[in-house]
Structure formats: structure tokens, C-alpha cells
Design an enzyme around this catalytic site. Sequence first.
Site, mmCIF file in Angstrom:
data_model
loop_
_atom_site.group_PDB
_atom_site.id
_atom_site.type_symbol
_atom_site.label_atom_id
_atom_site.label_comp_id
_atom_site.label_asym_id
_atom_site.label_seq_id
_atom_site.Cartn_x
_atom_site.Cartn_y
_atom_site.Cartn_z
ATOM 1 N N GLU A 63 -29.588 -10.136 -0.709
ATOM 2 C CA GLU A 63 -30.971 -9.807 -0.357
ATOM 3 C C GLU A 63 -31.924 -10.201 -1.486
ATOM 4 O O GLU A 63 -33.029 -10.675 -1.230
ATOM 5 C CB GLU A 63 -31.132 -8.325 -0.019
ATOM 6 C CG GLU A 63 -32.544 -8.020 0.429
ATOM 7 C CD GLU A 63 -32.669 -6.773 1.278
ATOM 8 O OE1 GLU A 63 -33.800 -6.504 1.703
ATOM 9 O OE2 GLU A 63 -31.664 -6.082 1.517
ATOM 10 N N SER A 64 -31.493 -10.026 -2.715
ATOM 11 C CA SER A 64 -32.340 -10.388 -3.849
ATOM 12 C C SER A 64 -32.628 -11.883 -3.871
ATOM 13 O O SER A 64 -33.779 -12.304 -4.022
ATOM 14 C CB SER A 64 -31.671 -9.976 -5.164
ATOM 15 O OG SER A 64 -31.511 -8.579 -5.223
#
Length: 141
Positions: A63-64
Site C-alpha cells: 500500500e505504501s
Amino acid sequence: MPFDKEKALEMCNRFSDNTLMLTLEIVYTDAGEGFLEAKMPVNSRVHQPMGLLHGGATVALAESVGSAASLLFVNPELQEVRGIEISANHLRSKREGVVTGTARIVHKGRSLHLWEVKVTDEEGRLISLCKITNMVLPKKR
């Protein structure tokens, strides 16, 4: 305007100050047209109780890197990115070393970006295959 890799990496790493990315030691290491890469060490800080890389830490890496990749396509002075959906298939375990998350654009719309994120080990073996959808919003002032 040509893509500036060094500027992109500096921005992504600067945005990581005082965040989960800093806690997990995620560092953005490569970028180009349509992709962004980040590395995360695998050690006891990201293990689950059985001593393996925690699926949640893997998803946090995915997600980062997927969210930061969308930032490369928007004007951060005027727009914000929000992850609205993520899925992950964990295919291989890992106890130590480094994993690399590489986000590649699948769809770049005005308001939605879809990314495929492959998390691999040092030998290029696939650890997890993730998909993230980001929404692009006007920045609230």
C-alpha cells in the site's frame, strides 16, 4: 516535462518521515515512467509469532509503494491520494533479508489509479502479489 527519478525518490522518502513507513524502515529505491520501487527489511520487527514475514507488513509495503506511486502522477499541491481497496495473495514465506515492492500502473484515470504491486525477495522470487486502487481527490485547504 521529463520524469525526474531523483526528485521522485526524494519526495517519496521525505513523505515517509514520522509515518508507518519509517517504523517499518521502508525506503523508496527506484522510480520510472509508470513504476515505483521500495525495499523493506525482514526481521523480528515485521514477523508474525511463527517468525515469518507478517502478511500485514507485506500489505503495508504494497500500500505504501502503490499510494506513493500515484503521488507521482498528481500535483501534491492541488491533489491528494487515498487508497480505497487493496488485495493480496501471499505465495511464499520469508524469515529474514529484504523484500522489494514494485508498483506498476495498470490503469491511470483522472480520479482512479489501479496498481499491481509485486513483492519479491532478493532472488526475485514472488512473495506476494497485490492490487491497490487509489482515488485522486482535490486537496482540502
